[in-house]
Scaffold this motif. Structure first.
Motif, short mmCIF file in Angstrom:
data_model
loop_
_atom_site.label_atom_id
_atom_site.label_comp_id
_atom_site.label_asym_id
_atom_site.label_seq_id
_atom_site.Cartn_x
_atom_site.Cartn_y
_atom_site.Cartn_z
N MET B 1 0.84 -1.21 0.00
CA MET B 1 0.00 0.00 0.00
C MET B 1 0.87 1.25 0.00
O MET B 1 0.76 2.13 -0.83
N SER B 2 1.86 1.25 0.99
CA SER B 2 2.71 2.44 1.08
C SER B 2 3.60 2.56 -0.15
O SER B 2 3.89 3.66 -0.59
N THR B 3 4.02 1.41 -0.71
CA THR B 3 4.86 1.46 -1.91
C THR B 3 4.10 2.07 -3.07
O THR B 3 4.63 2.91 -3.80
N SER B 4 2.83 1.65 -3.22
CA SER B 4 2.06 2.19 -4.34
C SER B 4 1.77 3.68 -4.12
O SER B 4 1.79 4.46 -5.06
N THR B 5 1.56 4.08 -2.85
CA THR B 5 1.35 5.50 -2.57
C THR B 5 2.60 6.29 -2.93
O THR B 5 2.52 7.35 -3.55
N GLY B 6 3.77 5.75 -2.54
CA GLY B 6 5.04 6.41 -2.87
C GLY B 6 5.22 6.52 -4.37
O GLY B 6 5.66 7.56 -4.86
N ARG B 7 4.84 5.45 -5.09
CA ARG B 7 4.98 5.46 -6.54
C ARG B 7 4.07 6.53 -7.16
O ARG B 7 4.48 7.27 -8.03
N TYR B 8 2.83 6.60 -6.64
CA TYR B 8 1.90 7.62 -7.15
C TYR B 8 2.43 9.02 -6.87
O TYR B 8 2.30 9.92 -7.69
N GLN B 9 3.06 9.17 -5.69
CA GLN B 9 3.61 10.49 -5.35
C GLN B 9 4.71 10.88 -6.32
O GLN B 9 4.76 12.02 -6.78
N ILE B 10 5.58 9.93 -6.65
CA ILE B 10 6.68 10.23 -7.58
C ILE B 10 6.11 10.61 -8.94
O ILE B 10 6.51 11.59 -9.55
N ILE B 11 5.11 9.82 -9.39
CA ILE B 11 4.51 10.11 -10.70
C ILE B 11 3.83 11.47 -10.69
O ILE B 11 3.98 12.27 -11.61
N SER B 12 3.08 11.74 -9.59
CA SER B 12 2.38 13.03 -9.54
C SER B 12 3.37 14.19 -9.47
O SER B 12 3.16 15.24 -10.08
N GLN B 13 4.51 13.99 -8.77
CA GLN B 13 5.53 15.05 -8.73
C GLN B 13 6.11 15.29 -10.13
O GLN B 13 6.33 16.43 -10.53
N TRP B 14 6.33 14.21 -10.86
CA TRP B 14 6.82 14.34 -12.24
C TRP B 14 5.83 15.12 -13.10
O TRP B 14 6.21 16.01 -13.85
N LEU B 15 4.54 14.74 -12.94
CA LEU B 15 3.52 15.41 -13.76
C LEU B 15 3.42 16.90 -13.39
O LEU B 15 3.27 17.75 -14.27
N ILE B 16 3.53 17.18 -12.08
CA ILE B 16 3.48 18.59 -11.64
C ILE B 16 4.66 19.36 -12.24
O ILE B 16 4.50 20.46 -12.76
N GLN B 17 5.85 18.73 -12.21
CA GLN B 17 7.05 19.39 -12.78
C GLN B 17 6.87 19.66 -14.28
O GLN B 17 7.21 20.73 -14.77
N ILE B 18 6.30 18.66 -14.98
CA ILE B 18 6.09 18.84 -16.43
C ILE B 18 5.10 19.97 -16.68
O ILE B 18 5.31 20.83 -17.54
N GLY B 19 4.04 20.01 -15.87
CA GLY B 19 3.04 21.07 -16.00
C GLY B 19 3.65 22.44 -15.72
O GLY B 19 3.43 23.40 -16.48
N GLU B 20 4.44 22.51 -14.65
CA GLU B 20 5.07 23.79 -14.31
C GLU B 20 6.06 24.22 -15.39
O GLU B 20 6.15 25.41 -15.71
N ALA B 21 6.80 23.25 -15.94
CA ALA B 21 7.74 23.58 -17.01
C ALA B 21 6.99 24.10 -18.24
O ALA B 21 7.45 25.03 -18.91
N GLY B 22 5.80 23.51 -18.51
CA GLY B 22 4.98 23.98 -19.63
C GLY B 22 4.54 25.42 -19.42
O GLY B 22 4.63 26.25 -20.33
N LEU B 23 4.11 25.73 -18.20
CA LEU B 23 3.69 27.11 -17.89
C LEU B 23 4.89 28.06 -17.97
O LEU B 23 4.77 29.21 -18.42
N PHE B 24 6.05 27.55 -17.54
CA PHE B 24 7.27 28.37 -17.60
C PHE B 24 7.61 28.69 -19.06
O PHE B 24 8.03 29.81 -19.37
N LEU B 25 7.38 27.70 -19.95
CA LEU B 25 7.64 27.93 -21.38
C LEU B 25 6.74 29.05 -21.90
O LEU B 25 7.19 29.92 -22.67
N LEU B 26 5.47 29.06 -21.46
CA LEU B 26 4.56 30.12 -21.90
C LEU B 26 5.05 31.48 -21.41
O LEU B 26 4.99 32.48 -22.14
#
Lengths: 276, 257
Positions: B1-26
């Motif tokens: 359970m905790s492993t999958s939560t950690g995995r989701y957190q890493i993925i969500s952090q990556w997605l947030i970074q990609i989103g922020e980088a996209g906004l930074f590009l704008l």
């Protein structure tokens, strides 16, 4: 504490009801302050009380949750980017660490604002920069890089850069930190001389009471999100309030507690259950 | 359970970074007109990220071409096709190795330097000082480095490819004895300027230049103001750039084929 109201034309900076919450902590709680034109005003207070943050409100880097910061008749938080940048061209700011651009030599650091905002001919830029460097005694260091300068020299270059546009207001963030007595006296003399000869208004944030007494016309003691005492350097400590007593005498405990808020000590050590 | 939560957190952090980088590009795109006021800074940055990367690119290009020719010669000799060594070297370099290796080297040489430089400028209050001197650091610091990366990448890739082919020629012709005429004539007959050179050297390089430059300036600009923060940001530039380059290369190859 209420601020004695000065006539409008004498006030360059008027702060009214400034309330700011940062990271869930109330940094300012309806703070009022008037800074007189042409004077040197010192903002003092315990560490972590938000003095640098107050400077950031004046420059528009941080906006409060409520209240007004009126500089020369303009409410800074309400300005759009263009107007704010125009206003900043009239403000000089000296950082605690001086923040010189390490890619450029001393001359180019001082010339930086001129090159970015004007199309002055090179001869004129050279004359202005050398004039400012002469004023701080560093004309001979024009071609040195920031890494080659002593702490006092770095501070003086930052001062030359801050006054290169002949600003109406200059803000000093901890200008005396880490200076030897010679450099301290040089900076003190420069702050006083520049303020009077260039007709500036100066606001400085500092902890060194003796140094502040030599240079400031007015002191504000900020604590607990408010101005808790205000007055001239000779009389500010005489009001008898616990804040001034603790700060100016340097008592280790008082309104600013020695202990950071924590739970019961005995309980933390596990004694309370045994004694019960 | 905790492993999958950690995995989701890493993925969500990556997605947030990609989103922020996209906004930074704008934000970067919006500031480009204002940054045109600083042409000297832009030229200085093209010099820094482009010209200063030339030596490493030229040396690496030479060795990539040499080793490629050596390997291909031995494999192609088995089928009696050693004469087309030059052709295969050229196509491999133009289509894939040139843009990809150039981008990876560029991320390691220039991308890290950009991230560390901007991160340190923030840590030492230089960006704040610029803001207080009414100079937008986005226009003066970030955009020139971003544009410089875009301009430099295709040029560096061109140099890398030329060096690679020179290295291939050295090994195939000067060392292994393939006929000089067949080396060049097979190559010029098979390599297509638009298909191979434009797609690889120009379009892929531009795409990689955009991604690497964006990651480098974004990581530097948003790095926490601590020495550890700058160190992590610099590492993230290399890791994120490498993954993005290889992923993008695969996708672009599908579209361009």
């Amino acid at each position: 504490m209420s601020v004695a109201t000065m006539p409008e034309h004498q006030v360059l900076l008027r702060i009214r009801g400034l309330t700011t919450v940062l990271n869930g902590k109330k940094v300012f709680d309806s703070l009022d302050m008037d800074v007189a034109r042409g004077k040197i005003t010192a903002i003092m207070g315990p560490s972590g009380t938000g003095k640098t943050t107050l400077l950031k409100h004046i420059t528009g880097q941080v906006r409060g949750d409520a209240g007004e910061v009126c500089l020369d008749g303009q409410n800074v938080p309400a300005l759009d980017r263009k107007k704010l940048y125009t206003l900043r061209e009239r403000i000089g700011y000296m950082f605690q660490n001086s923040a010189l651009l390490t890619d450029f030599d001393v001359f180019e650091n001082v010339a930086f604002p001129l090159r970015r905002h004007t199309k002055l001919p090179e001869v004129l830029i050279r004359n202005i920069v050398l004039n400012k460097l002469q004023a701080v005694g560093l004309r001979g260091a024009a071609r040195l890089y920031p890494g080659e300068l002593s702490g006092g020299m770095v501070r003086r270059v930052a001062l030359a850069r801050a006054i290169v546009f002949d600003p109406m207001l200059i803000l000093y963030d901890e200008p005396f930190v880490g200076l030897d007595p010679i450099a301290l006296n040089q900076v003190l003399k420069l702050i006083r001389t520049l303020n009077h000869t260039l007709g500036l208004t100066s606001v400085l944030v500092a902890h060194e009471l003796e140094a502040v007494k030599q240079v400031a016309d007015q002191i504000f003691l900020v604590a607990n999100g408010k101005v808790v005492a205000a007055g001239d350097p000779q009389h500010i400590a005489d009001d008898g309030s616990p804040w001034t007593r603790q700060f100016f005498i340097g008592e280790m405990d008082g309104p600013v507690p020695f202990h950071y808020p924590a739970g019961d000590y005995a309980q933390a050590l596990g004694f309370s259950e045994q004694s019960a | 359970m905790s492993t999958s939560t950690g995995r989701y957190q890493i993925i969500s952090q990556w997605l947030i970074q990609i989103g922020e980088a996209g906004l930074f590009l704008l934000r970067i795109l919006a500031v480009i007109p204002r940054s045109l006021r600083y042409p000297r800074e832009m030229v200085r940055q093209v010099w820094f990220v482009g010209a200063m990367s030339l030596i490493i690119l030229m040396v690496c290009g030479l060795f990539v071409g040499m080793v490629l020719a050596l390997q291909l010669y031995h494999v192609l000799s088995i089928f009696g096709g050693a004469a087309v060594t030059g052709t295969v070297v050229a196509i491999s370099i133009y289509r894939e190795l040139g843009p990809v290796v150039t981008a990876l080297l560029f991320a390691g040489r220039a991308g890290t330097a950009i991230t560390a430089e901007i991160g340190l400028m923030r840590t030492t209050d230089q960006l704040a000082a610029m803001e207080l001197m009414a100079v937008d650091p986005l226009a003066y610091v970030v955009v020139p480095r971003f544009i410089a990366g875009l301009v430099a990448m295709p040029l560096l890739c061109g140099v890398f490819c030329a060096q690679g082919i020179l290295g291939g020629h050295l090994v195939a012709v000067s060392w292994l004895g393939i006929d000089n005429g067949s080396f060049w004539s097979n190559m010029t007959a098979t390599v297509d300027v638009w298909k191979d050179i434009m797609d690889g050297v120009v379009w892929k390089s531009l795409a990689f230049g955009l991604v690497v430059s964006l990651i480098a300036v974004f990581q530097g600009y948003t790095a926490p103001s601590t020495s550890e923060g700058v160190a992590y940001a610099t590492t993230r530039t290399v890791v994120a750039s490498s993954i993005a380059i290889l992923l993008l290369d695969f996708m672009l190859t599908i579209f361009l084929m």
